[in-house]
Design a protein around this motif. Sequence first.
Motif, PDB file in Angstrom:
ATOM      1  N   PRO A 179      -3.723  -1.588   9.303  1.00  0.00           N
ATOM      2  CA  PRO A 179      -3.234  -2.951   9.524  1.00  0.00           C
ATOM      3  C   PRO A 179      -2.976  -3.289  10.988  1.00  0.00           C
ATOM      4  CG  PRO A 179      -1.458  -1.552   8.759  1.00  0.00           C
ATOM      5  CD  PRO A 179      -2.702  -0.714   8.719  1.00  0.00           C
ATOM      6  N   ALA A 180      -2.763  -2.271  11.828  1.00  0.00           N
ATOM      7  CA  ALA A 180      -2.405  -2.534  13.220  1.00  0.00           C
ATOM      8  C   ALA A 180      -2.726  -1.321  14.071  1.00  0.00           C
ATOM      9  CB  ALA A 180      -0.918  -2.886  13.340  1.00  0.00           C
ATOM     10  N   VAL A 181      -2.892  -1.560  15.370  1.00  0.00           N
ATOM     11  CA  VAL A 181      -3.057  -0.483  16.337  1.00  0.00           C
ATOM     12  C   VAL A 181      -2.063  -0.723  17.465  1.00  0.00           C
ATOM     13  CG1 VAL A 181      -4.929  -1.739  17.514  1.00  0.00           C
ATOM     14  CG2 VAL A 181      -4.669   0.739  17.869  1.00  0.00           C
ATOM     15  N   ALA A 190       3.193   6.279  20.998  1.00  0.00           N
ATOM     16  CA  ALA A 190       2.421   6.917  19.934  1.00  0.00           C
ATOM     17  C   ALA A 190       3.326   7.480  18.848  1.00  0.00           C
ATOM     18  CB  ALA A 190       1.553   8.027  20.526  1.00  0.00           C
ATOM     19  N   GLU A 191       4.451   8.064  19.248  1.00  0.00           N
ATOM     20  CA  GLU A 191       5.369   8.636  18.263  1.00  0.00           C
ATOM     21  C   GLU A 191       5.965   7.542  17.382  1.00  0.00           C
ATOM     22  OE1 GLU A 191       6.818  12.565  20.798  1.00  0.00           O
ATOM     23  OE2 GLU A 191       7.975  10.713  20.914  1.00  0.00           O
ATOM     24  N   PRO A 199      -2.391   4.062  14.276  1.00  0.00           N
ATOM     25  CA  PRO A 199      -3.031   4.731  15.411  1.00  0.00           C
ATOM     26  C   PRO A 199      -2.543   4.148  16.727  1.00  0.00           C
ATOM     27  CG  PRO A 199      -4.522   3.117  14.482  1.00  0.00           C
ATOM     28  CD  PRO A 199      -3.303   3.134  13.586  1.00  0.00           C
ATOM     29  N   THR A 200      -2.750   4.898  17.802  1.00  0.00           N
ATOM     30  CA  THR A 200      -2.348   4.473  19.147  1.00  0.00           C
ATOM     31  C   THR A 200      -3.480   4.711  20.127  1.00  0.00           C
ATOM     32  OG1 THR A 200      -0.016   5.005  18.750  1.00  0.00           O
ATOM     33  CG2 THR A 200      -0.700   4.830  21.042  1.00  0.00           C
ATOM     34  N   VAL A 201      -3.639   3.786  21.051  1.00  0.00           N
ATOM     35  CA  VAL A 201      -4.490   3.988  22.222  1.00  0.00           C
ATOM     36  C   VAL A 201      -3.572   4.075  23.431  1.00  0.00           C
ATOM     37  CG1 VAL A 201      -6.278   3.029  23.712  1.00  0.00           C
ATOM     38  CG2 VAL A 201      -6.432   2.720  21.230  1.00  0.00           C
ATOM     39  N   LEU A 202      -3.707   5.149  24.218  1.00  0.00           N
ATOM     40  CA  LEU A 202      -2.923   5.289  25.436  1.00  0.00           C
ATOM     41  C   LEU A 202      -3.744   4.792  26.620  1.00  0.00           C
ATOM     42  CD1 LEU A 202      -1.224   8.794  25.019  1.00  0.00           C
ATOM     43  CD2 LEU A 202      -0.205   6.535  24.698  1.00  0.00           C
ATOM     44  N   VAL A 203      -3.112   3.989  27.481  1.00  0.00           N
ATOM     45  CA  VAL A 203      -3.798   3.452  28.659  1.00  0.00           C
ATOM     46  C   VAL A 203      -3.420   4.277  29.884  1.00  0.00           C
ATOM     47  CG1 VAL A 203      -3.819   1.153  27.627  1.00  0.00           C
ATOM     48  CG2 VAL A 203      -1.991   1.752  29.224  1.00  0.00           C
ATOM     49  N   ASP A 204      -4.348   4.359  30.825  1.00  0.00           N
ATOM     50  CA  ASP A 204      -4.155   5.224  31.988  1.00  0.00           C
ATOM     51  C   ASP A 204      -3.602   4.510  33.219  1.00  0.00           C
ATOM     52  OD1 ASP A 204      -4.981   7.496  30.674  1.00  0.00           O
ATOM     53  OD2 ASP A 204      -7.065   7.338  31.330  1.00  0.00           O
ATOM     54  N   TRP A 205      -3.412   3.190  33.153  1.00  0.00           N
ATOM     55  CA  TRP A 205      -2.937   2.477  34.337  1.00  0.00           C
ATOM     56  C   TRP A 205      -1.417   2.349  34.368  1.00  0.00           C
ATOM     57  CZ3 TRP A 205      -6.204   0.119  30.716  1.00  0.00           C
ATOM     58  CH2 TRP A 205      -5.593  -0.757  29.827  1.00  0.00           C
ATOM     59  N   VAL A 215      -2.111  15.053  25.142  1.00  0.00           N
ATOM     60  CA  VAL A 215      -2.222  14.754  23.709  1.00  0.00           C
ATOM     61  C   VAL A 215      -3.631  14.290  23.361  1.00  0.00           C
ATOM     62  CG1 VAL A 215       0.221  14.209  23.485  1.00  0.00           C
ATOM     63  CG2 VAL A 215      -1.392  12.388  24.038  1.00  0.00           C
ATOM     64  N   ASP A 216      -4.030  14.580  22.146  1.00  0.00           N
ATOM     65  CA  ASP A 216      -5.363  14.223  21.670  1.00  0.00           C
ATOM     66  C   ASP A 216      -5.315  12.865  20.983  1.00  0.00           C
ATOM     67  OD1 ASP A 216      -7.997  14.270  20.931  1.00  0.00           O
ATOM     68  OD2 ASP A 216      -7.700  15.607  19.216  1.00  0.00           O
ATOM     69  N   LEU A 217      -5.388  11.811  21.799  1.00  0.00           N
ATOM     70  CA  LEU A 217      -5.362  10.446  21.298  1.00  0.00           C
ATOM     71  C   LEU A 217      -6.426   9.636  22.020  1.00  0.00           C
ATOM     72  CD1 LEU A 217      -1.516   9.699  21.202  1.00  0.00           C
ATOM     73  CD2 LEU A 217      -3.024   9.922  19.225  1.00  0.00           C
ATOM     74  N   PRO A 218      -6.917   8.557  21.414  1.00  0.00           N
ATOM     75  CA  PRO A 218      -7.843   7.680  22.126  1.00  0.00           C
ATOM     76  C   PRO A 218      -7.217   7.183  23.419  1.00  0.00           C
ATOM     77  CG  PRO A 218      -7.746   7.099  19.806  1.00  0.00           C
ATOM     78  CD  PRO A 218      -6.644   8.086  20.034  1.00  0.00           C
ATOM     79  N   ARG A 219      -8.024   7.132  24.483  1.00  0.00           N
ATOM     80  CA  ARG A 219      -7.524   6.719  25.785  1.00  0.00           C
ATOM     81  C   ARG A 219      -8.405   5.603  26.342  1.00  0.00           C
ATOM     82  NH1 ARG A 219      -3.791  10.273  27.364  1.00  0.00           N
ATOM     83  NH2 ARG A 219      -3.578   9.077  29.274  1.00  0.00           N
ATOM     84  N   ALA A 220      -7.762   4.694  27.063  1.00  0.00           N
ATOM     85  CA  ALA A 220      -8.480   3.641  27.780  1.00  0.00           C
ATOM     86  C   ALA A 220      -8.232   3.831  29.264  1.00  0.00           C
ATOM     87  CB  ALA A 220      -8.015   2.258  27.329  1.00  0.00           C
TER      88      ALA A 220
END
Length: 232
Positions: A179-181, A190-191, A199-205, A215-220
């Motif tokens: 339903p959401a990210v 993420a926690e 799910p979570t996307v972690l951003v690098d900026w 951590v093993d999560l999708p990254r932008a």
Amino acid sequence: MTALATGRFADVPLVLLDLDGTIVDSGPGILEALSHAFARCGEPLPPPAVLRTFIGPPLEDSFCGTLGLGRERAEQLRIAYSAYYQQHGLLSAVPYPGMPELIGALVAEGRTVAVATNKPETSARTLLAHQGLAEAFALIGGTDRAAGREGKAAVIGSVLERLGATADRRTPSGIDVVPAVMIGDRLHDAEGAAEHALPTVLVDWGYGGVVERAVDLPRAHSVEALGAMLRG
């Protein structure tokens, strides 16, 4: 294959965005207010690398967990910080380049976009209104000490409930739907999302560090990359 497995979230109807370190660069104002609070309370100022980790999570957790301070002392620091930040630092935060355009594009496509931040909800609304972004969001959700809403999991739960996104997650044919990210820069984002099976996307900026990189999560790695993940 799930959206989490592919790192693609174009079909997820609700996009939750963290504020500090994700939508806006609030670091300078926060760090200045922290320096003021430590001086005001007579506490030694931690090194810059430590202070940087305070951006995002609840300050009480950082004061107690990272510095080992008692709850009473942590509350004194929080009050001193908040008084200074509200007057001098809040409105100094500016959007990261490309984020207003990405938010606008998601809304134009019919996606629901909301904020889920550890900032007090009133402060988040004030900041986003100042930047001319408030109207883009279906909801600006944050902490509310008076209501007992503290911590990212509680904020996310409140946003989901207020937007009516807590219904059955299975289609009539029994297929699980997402339903959401959650989009954020720190592990606590993420926690908090994980407590609601999101799910979570972690951003690098933003203000992530060694812990986030491990951590093993999708990254932008850029706003453009985040847009590709969210829009397909």
